[in-house]
Design a protein around this motif. Structure first.
Motif, PDB file in Angstrom:
ATOM      1  N   UNK A 255       0.837  -1.189   0.000  1.00 32.18           N
ATOM      2  CA  UNK A 255       0.000   0.000   0.000  1.00 32.18           C
ATOM      3  C   UNK A 255       0.869   1.235   0.000  1.00 32.18           C
ATOM      4  N   UNK A 256       0.263   2.369   0.262  1.00 28.09           N
ATOM      5  CA  UNK A 256       1.021   3.613   0.243  1.00 28.09           C
ATOM      6  C   UNK A 256       0.269   4.684   1.025  1.00 28.09           C
ATOM      7  N   UNK A 257       1.040   5.691   1.453  1.00 28.03           N
ATOM      8  CA  UNK A 257       0.489   6.920   2.021  1.00 28.03           C
ATOM      9  C   UNK A 257       0.683   8.017   0.993  1.00 28.03           C
ATOM     10  N   UNK A 258      -0.322   8.845   0.829  1.00 26.74           N
ATOM     11  CA  UNK A 258      -0.264   9.914  -0.156  1.00 26.74           C
ATOM     12  C   UNK A 258      -0.480  11.253   0.556  1.00 26.74           C
ATOM     13  N   UNK A 259       0.611  11.866   1.066  1.00 27.39           N
ATOM     14  CA  UNK A 259       0.461  13.181   1.702  1.00 27.39           C
ATOM     15  C   UNK A 259       0.162  14.244   0.651  1.00 27.39           C
ATOM     16  N   UNK A 260      -0.503  15.301   1.059  1.00 24.77           N
ATOM     17  CA  UNK A 260      -0.875  16.368   0.136  1.00 24.77           C
ATOM     18  C   UNK A 260       0.076  17.557   0.301  1.00 24.77           C
ATOM     19  N   UNK A 261       0.358  18.230  -0.800  1.00 28.76           N
ATOM     20  CA  UNK A 261       1.229  19.405  -0.729  1.00 28.76           C
ATOM     21  C   UNK A 261       0.501  20.600  -0.129  1.00 28.76           C
ATOM     22  N   UNK A 262      -0.819  20.585  -0.205  1.00 29.57           N
ATOM     23  CA  UNK A 262      -1.662  21.591   0.451  1.00 29.57           C
ATOM     24  C   UNK A 262      -2.985  20.898   0.759  1.00 29.57           C
ATOM     25  N   UNK A 263      -3.781  21.400   1.688  1.00 30.53           N
ATOM     26  CA  UNK A 263      -5.033  20.716   2.032  1.00 30.53           C
ATOM     27  C   UNK A 263      -5.994  20.667   0.842  1.00 30.53           C
ATOM     28  N   UNK A 264      -6.365  19.442   0.441  1.00 28.53           N
ATOM     29  CA  UNK A 264      -7.335  19.284  -0.636  1.00 28.53           C
ATOM     30  C   UNK A 264      -8.746  19.433  -0.080  1.00 28.53           C
ATOM     31  N   UNK A 265      -9.565  20.226  -0.749  1.00 29.77           N
ATOM     32  CA  UNK A 265     -10.981  20.321  -0.408  1.00 29.77           C
ATOM     33  C   UNK A 265     -11.711  19.245  -1.199  1.00 29.77           C
ATOM     34  N   UNK A 266     -12.284  18.278  -0.504  1.00 33.60           N
ATOM     35  CA  UNK A 266     -12.827  17.093  -1.170  1.00 33.60           C
ATOM     36  C   UNK A 266     -13.876  17.450  -2.214  1.00 33.60           C
ATOM     37  N   UNK A 267     -14.771  18.370  -1.897  1.00 37.44           N
ATOM     38  CA  UNK A 267     -15.849  18.709  -2.831  1.00 37.44           C
ATOM     39  C   UNK A 267     -15.317  19.392  -4.089  1.00 37.44           C
ATOM     40  N   UNK A 268     -14.134  20.007  -3.999  1.00 37.63           N
ATOM     41  CA  UNK A 268     -13.576  20.732  -5.138  1.00 37.63           C
ATOM     42  C   UNK A 268     -12.545  19.912  -5.911  1.00 37.63           C
ATOM     43  N   UNK A 269     -11.758  19.097  -5.194  1.00 46.89           N
ATOM     44  CA  UNK A 269     -10.604  18.431  -5.795  1.00 46.89           C
ATOM     45  C   UNK A 269     -10.814  16.934  -6.017  1.00 46.89           C
ATOM     46  N   UNK A 270     -12.065  16.503  -6.120  1.00 48.73           N
ATOM     47  CA  UNK A 270     -12.351  15.070  -6.283  1.00 48.73           C
ATOM     48  C   UNK A 270     -11.634  14.459  -7.480  1.00 48.73           C
ATOM     49  N   UNK A 271     -11.755  15.090  -8.636  1.00 48.60           N
ATOM     50  CA  UNK A 271     -11.176  14.517  -9.855  1.00 48.60           C
ATOM     51  C   UNK A 271      -9.659  14.417  -9.758  1.00 48.60           C
ATOM     52  N   UNK A 272      -9.044  15.425  -9.160  1.00 47.53           N
ATOM     53  CA  UNK A 272      -7.599  15.404  -9.001  1.00 47.53           C
ATOM     54  C   UNK A 272      -7.187  14.275  -8.053  1.00 47.53           C
ATOM     55  N   UNK A 273      -7.945  14.063  -6.988  1.00 46.10           N
ATOM     56  CA  UNK A 273      -7.655  12.982  -6.037  1.00 46.10           C
ATOM     57  C   UNK A 273      -7.804  11.627  -6.731  1.00 46.10           C
ATOM     58  N   UNK A 274      -8.875  11.463  -7.539  1.00 41.87           N
ATOM     59  CA  UNK A 274      -9.054  10.217  -8.284  1.00 41.87           C
ATOM     60  C   UNK A 274      -7.841   9.939  -9.166  1.00 41.87           C
ATOM     61  N   UNK A 275      -7.361  10.973  -9.851  1.00 43.67           N
ATOM     62  CA  UNK A 275      -6.237  10.815 -10.767  1.00 43.67           C
ATOM     63  C   UNK A 275      -4.972  10.405 -10.007  1.00 43.67           C
TER      64      UNK A 275
END
Length: 381
Positions: A203-223
């Motif tokens: 598995x893996x951990x995926x830290x974010x470079x800045x806080x992702x807003x789930x409702x706004x950044x869904x597609x980017x998170x999927x990618x």
């Protein structure tokens, strides 16, 4: 009584984080437990009658400590509380103290409080008051709330060897979570896989470079997740996935205290209350009643009347309701805050365990009674 610990020991629901320390306010604990905790004081935690006493003990600051040790604590203190005291100001202040011949913490008693304030300003005066007179000094309390972690555990009916099929439950979960938590900000994503033929969980951990807003950044998170999953190599098909979403600290909304110790005592305040009363507005302040039960612990009284400030219930929500039955909540979405226990006039024992619980788009205040029944009693602003 206060406890300061480097670890989260969960002694009390009233917690504050200061630098790397957990601070616990034990005022609502029974004396029996306070004595037990105090007797076991040692390497894991320290205790104090006041918060300043406990924190000074945690930093091993006492009468004969050199001022250099106090300087390190001062840097942490001013940085944490954002007092606008710069690193240069701290260095200059301690240089002045050394020139005055004050090289030990106990030497600060030679300086009157008024002289400290006149020479260094109010912010330094309050800090040195805490160091010199820890029993009476004020410490700003900032409640600590742990970051939320959202879980998905999905077991495939048939072993999964296709990336698209693997991502489907994750994407569905994120879409549902986005609807119920539109303001959720993500700090880190964790994904583990349980394979058919091995006990190792790749598995893996995926830290974010800045806080992702789930409702706004869904597609980017999927990618991002899709690309990371494609880069992994599995020795056998996958039977289960474990997905975790680590949220950032929630932005603290303004929470009005039911029993405020900051009531204005000025003539302007009294004049305003009189004008509102003359205009037939319902103006009142809460007056304490001899009851620990929230619904019977206060009543409305005249706003100009002097009221007693309680030493309990300060973190209860302002918006309270008559207790109403509810279905048992999800254990992963509730946080304990307070326990009440009492005997009624017939001698029967009663108890309540209070929690805050997350429901779609709001926090509510709930409790479980001695019969394991659940009730809702308020809304957290």
């Amino acid at each position: 009584m206060f406890v300061v610990s480097a670890q989260n020991l969960k002694f009390s629901p009233y917690i504050m984080r200061f630098a790397d320390w957990y601070i616990y306010d034990l005022k609502n604990l029974h004396d029996f437990w306070k004595v037990r905790i105090q007797e076991a004081e040692g390497a894991d935690y320290v205790c104090g009658d006041s918060l300043w006493k406990a924190i000074l003990k945690a930093y091993q600051l006492q009468t004969f400590s050199p001022l250099q040790d106090l300087k390190i604590f001062a840097e942490t203190y001013h940085s944490f509380f954002k007092t606008k005291i710069s690193a240069k100001n701290i260095a200059d202040t301690f240089a002045i103290l050394r020139r005055l011949g004050l090289d030990r913490l106990g030497n600060l008693n030679r300086l009157p409080f008024s002289e400290i304030q006149a020479r260094f300003g109010k912010t330094w005066a309050l800090f040195f008051q805490g160091v010199i007179s820890p029993a009476e000094a004020f410490w700003k309390w900032i409640p600590y709330r742990e970051k939320e972690v959202f879980y998905l555990e999905h077991e495939f009916e048939n072993l999964c060897a296709d990336c698209a099929e693997l991502m489907e439950p994750i994407e569905n979960y994120l879409k549902k979570l986005s609807e119920s938590e539109p303001n959720l900000q993500i700090e880190k994503l964790s994904l583990q896989f349980v394979t058919y033929e091995t006990t190792d969980d790749p598995g893996f951990d995926l830290p974010t470079t800045y806080p992702y807003l789930l409702s706004r950044d869904q597609l980017w998170i999927f990618k991002l997740l899709h690309e990371r999953v494609l880069s992994l190599k599995f020795s056998s098909p996958i039977s289960k996935i474990l997905f975790r979403i680590h949220s950032t600290d929630r932005a603290e909304s303004l929470q009005l205290s039911l029993f405020s110790n900051d009531l204005a005592k000025s003539l302007e305040y009294k004049s305003l209350c009189e004008k509102l009363l003359n205009e037939k507005f319902d103006v009142f302040v809460p007056e304490i009643l001899p009851s620990y039960l929230p619904e019977t612990s206060w009543k409305k009284t005249q706003p100009t009347k002097e009221i007693q400030i309680p030493n309990y219930g300060l973190f209860r929500p302002l918006i309270q309701e008559v207790p109403s039955p509810i279905a048992p909540p999800d254990d992963l979405r509730i946080w304990f805050t307070e326990r009440l226990a009492w005997f009624d006039t017939k001698g029967s024992a009663h108890s309540r365990d209070y929690f805050i619980s997350r429901v779609p788009q709001r926090w509510i205040w709930i409790f479980q009674d001695e019969n394991q029944n659940w009730f809702r009693q308020g809304v957290i602003e």
